[in-house]
Write an enzyme that holds these catalytic residues in place. Structure first.
Site, PDB file in Angstrom:
ATOM      1  N   CYS A  83       0.833  -1.211   0.000  1.00  0.00           N
ATOM      2  CA  CYS A  83       0.000   0.000   0.000  1.00  0.00           C
ATOM      3  C   CYS A  83       0.866   1.259   0.000  1.00  0.00           C
ATOM      4  O   CYS A  83       0.343   2.365  -0.158  1.00  0.00           O
ATOM      5  CB  CYS A  83      -0.935   0.011   1.202  1.00  0.00           C
ATOM      6  SG  CYS A  83      -1.386  -1.623   1.778  1.00  0.00           S
ATOM      7  N   SER A 207     -11.119   1.803   5.023  1.00  0.00           N
ATOM      8  CA  SER A 207     -11.097   2.469   3.724  1.00  0.00           C
ATOM      9  C   SER A 207     -11.662   1.505   2.677  1.00  0.00           C
ATOM     10  O   SER A 207     -11.607   0.297   2.855  1.00  0.00           O
ATOM     11  CB  SER A 207      -9.665   2.859   3.379  1.00  0.00           C
ATOM     12  OG  SER A 207      -8.813   1.739   3.472  1.00  0.00           O
ATOM     13  N   ILE A 209     -12.430  -0.446  -1.102  1.00  0.00           N
ATOM     14  CA  ILE A 209     -11.813  -1.001  -2.311  1.00  0.00           C
ATOM     15  C   ILE A 209     -12.285  -0.151  -3.492  1.00  0.00           C
ATOM     16  O   ILE A 209     -13.484   0.105  -3.627  1.00  0.00           O
ATOM     17  CB  ILE A 209     -12.238  -2.471  -2.467  1.00  0.00           C
ATOM     18  CG1 ILE A 209     -11.479  -3.328  -1.439  1.00  0.00           C
ATOM     19  CG2 ILE A 209     -12.020  -2.969  -3.884  1.00  0.00           C
ATOM     20  CD1 ILE A 209     -12.011  -4.729  -1.282  1.00  0.00           C
ATOM     21  N   LYS A 330      -9.931   6.903   4.095  1.00  0.00           N
ATOM     22  CA  LYS A 330     -11.264   6.482   4.490  1.00  0.00           C
ATOM     23  C   LYS A 330     -12.349   6.941   3.516  1.00  0.00           C
ATOM     24  O   LYS A 330     -13.217   6.159   3.144  1.00  0.00           O
ATOM     25  CB  LYS A 330     -11.572   7.021   5.901  1.00  0.00           C
ATOM     26  CG  LYS A 330     -13.004   6.851   6.352  1.00  0.00           C
ATOM     27  CD  LYS A 330     -13.320   5.378   6.608  1.00  0.00           C
ATOM     28  CE  LYS A 330     -14.795   5.065   6.556  1.00  0.00           C
ATOM     29  NZ  LYS A 330     -15.325   4.944   5.173  1.00  0.00           N
ATOM     30  N   HIS A 334      -9.077   4.531  -1.122  1.00  0.00           N
ATOM     31  CA  HIS A 334      -7.731   3.966  -0.980  1.00  0.00           C
ATOM     32  C   HIS A 334      -7.448   2.992  -2.128  1.00  0.00           C
ATOM     33  O   HIS A 334      -7.453   1.782  -1.934  1.00  0.00           O
ATOM     34  CB  HIS A 334      -7.641   3.268   0.388  1.00  0.00           C
ATOM     35  CG  HIS A 334      -6.315   2.661   0.710  1.00  0.00           C
ATOM     36  ND1 HIS A 334      -5.121   3.122   0.202  1.00  0.00           N
ATOM     37  CD2 HIS A 334      -5.991   1.610   1.510  1.00  0.00           C
ATOM     38  CE1 HIS A 334      -4.129   2.377   0.682  1.00  0.00           C
ATOM     39  NE2 HIS A 334      -4.633   1.452   1.461  1.00  0.00           N
TER      40      HIS A 334
END
Lengths: 386, 137
Positions: A83, A207, A209, A330, A334
């Site tokens: 990430c 957060s 997808i 959030k 993300h």
């Protein structure tokens, strides 16, 4: 080292982009960034991405994207740090310009997560963790964060509801960001009632997808002087990365993000700033617990007090430490490998006074922090508006 | 996990075989060949007792591919008596009965099945310590 400036930015809305493929959304961020910087060529393109191989069946993104945006022939490759891939690509571009190898570099973060069904995406995200000794036992990435959150609540005697202030703040700020995925306001009440995913983590701790791409054009000081789009110059004054064990179970203290502590201290030192100088902090709120742990490891709150900072209203745009000023992970969303680039793009908007209703007054120094996995790779950048 | 990968980690999954560092004497699990405490080589095998306590726990409602049939299931970070921490599923207990600090012990259980043609993967899971339960009763 040479000073490095951000000369142009471009982003796509974050969300479910059914009509656009991975290469198209990369295009949709890179071309506006090139126009913004008034460039037609670049010396190199670095693509931050985590999951293209697993979710789209496509690797080799450097050449693919370079060709697709009309830059066939230039140096290009993908940079991956889970990430944290977006900020890792930025760091690569920064090193190339600061080190004098290149004068104009494009950094793009891109992720396509909605072509697969939920369980496949969940399994893919767990690749950020230790595959043999965390994921292999059926422990999802959300569950790893839930293990941290449960222990945090136990050690510091903090009720789950207190974390809701992070989610409420993020959604509130997303309302002022036209590119955010969730521009809807939420309340502490709706936070408490949200669907459980891995207790104590519920849907509004997490957060989403999503798909998204963001791009930056980095240039040397001489180049910045010669072109310039008339906006306030933004310099990357600090850039640092540190690592920790991939697995949470291998850390001496699972509730301490050592790589955040180390990389932020390096970045503060390089930029010559102290924590009190920072006007806003785009942190990695993939889960509300990560926001709390980040505030603590970076020195904005004492241990066990990160949540209090949110409760006391210090994290809002008018507060002492504004975070997630454009919605954060959030509520902006993300798209994992793109997130680190979105953070820096949004901080640039703040420093140039272009953040609209979310403008942090007199912002001149911003910090961004992108986290790979549950804290194994942490990249900190400090931006200064000149 | 592939057949070769499952086979390669059989001692760890069936018997919690880690290492003990010759220099600082710390127990290490999973095995990693270089001691994380003192950075010296550590390749001497050492089987952990399998007893420990729950450091933290959660329940997986939304499982990754391959674990659908078992959800929801409880998972934990278990602090082993010898020092190392391990990430594992809990078994023989309802999710709402788990507590931080609860003594647990390792057992061998089915982790998942890889279809008609694939292997059945077994691994460690942790259950409440039976002896302690008996004493308490």
């Amino acid at each position: 080292m040479r000073p490095v400036y951000i000369a142009g930015i471009g982003q796509t809305p974050v969300g479910e982009q059914w009509e656009r493929s991975l290469r198209h959304i990369a295009h949709d961020a890179i071309i506006p960034a090139m126009r913004d910087a008034q460039i037609e060529r670049a010396d190199a393109l670095y693509v931050g991405n985590m999951l293209s191989g697993e979710l789209v069946g496509q690797e080799h993104l450097g050449a693919l994207v370079a060709d697709f945006v009309g830059l066939r022939g230039i140096e290009a490759y993908k940079v991956e740090a889970a990430c944290g891939s977006g900020a890792a690509a930025l760091r690569t571009g920064y090193m190339a310009v600061a080190g004098g190898l290149h004068d104009v570099v494009i950094v793009a973060g891109v992720e396509k997560m909605t072509d697969t069904v939920g369980r496949e995406t969940t399994a893919a995200l767990a690749m950020a963790a230790d595959q043999e000794y965390e994921a292999a036992e059926g422990v999802s990435f959300v569950a790893l964060n839930a293990l941290l959150m449960r222990r945090y609540m136990y050690e510091y005697d903090i009720p789950h509801g207190a974390f809701g202030y992070f989610a409420v703040n993020a959604h509130h700020n997303a309302a002022g960001n036209p590119n955010a995925m969730f521009p809807n306001s939420i309340t502490l009440e709706s936070y408490r009632k949200a669907t459980m995913i891995a207790d104590p983590i519920n849907l509004l701790d997490s957060s989403p997808i999503c798909d998204g791409a963001a791009a930056l054009v980095l240039v040397s000081e001489d180049y910045a002087r010669s072109v310039g789009n008339g906006r306030r110059p933004v310099r990357i004054a600090g850039s640092a990365v540190a690592t920790d064990s991939l697995a949470i179970h291998d850390r001496r203290d699972p509730l301490w993000l050592d790589a955040a502590f180390i990389s932020s201290r390096k970045a503060y030192q390089q930029a010559g700033v102290s924590i009190d100088d920072i006007d806003l902090f785009e942190l990695h709120d993939a889960f509300t617990i990560m926001a709390a742990l980040s505030l603590e490891a970076n020195g904005f709150a004492e241990r066990g007090r990160g949540v209090r900072l949110a409760e006391e209203g210090e994290i809002t745009i008018e507060g002492r430490v504004p975070i997630a000023t454009m919605g954060g992970l959030k509520a902006r969303g993300h798209p994992v490998g793109a997130t680190g680039v979105y953070q820096v793009l949004e901080a640039t908007l703040q420093l140039q006074g272009l953040a609209g209703p979310n403008q942090v007054e007199n912002a001149s120094i911003a910090m961004t922090q992108n986290i790979g996995g549950s804290g194994a790779t942490i990249l900190t950048h400090i931006l200064v508006g000149e | 996990m592939s057949v070769a990968r499952t086979w390669r980690t059989r001692k760890q999954r069936y018997a919690l075989v880690g290492e003990r560092c010759d220099y600082c004497q710390n127990a290490i699990f999973p095995p990693r060949d270089v001691c994380p405490h003192c950075a010296e080589p550590a390749q001497k095998e050492f089987a952990l007792s399998g007893r420990g306590t729950v450091y933290s726990y959660t329940t997986v409602f939304d499982p990754p591919t391959g674990f659908d049939a078992f959800a929801p299931y409880p998972v934990a970070l278990v602090k082993l008596d010898e020092g190392p921490m391990v990430t594992a599923q809990l078994t023989d207990i309802m999710p709402d009965q788990v507590k931080i600090g609860m003594p647990v012990e390792m057992v061998t259980r089915k982790l998942n099945e890889q279809g008609d043609e694939g292997i059945i993967v077994y691994s460690y899971k942790f259950r409440p310590q039976l002896q302690r339960q008996a004493l308490a009763a």
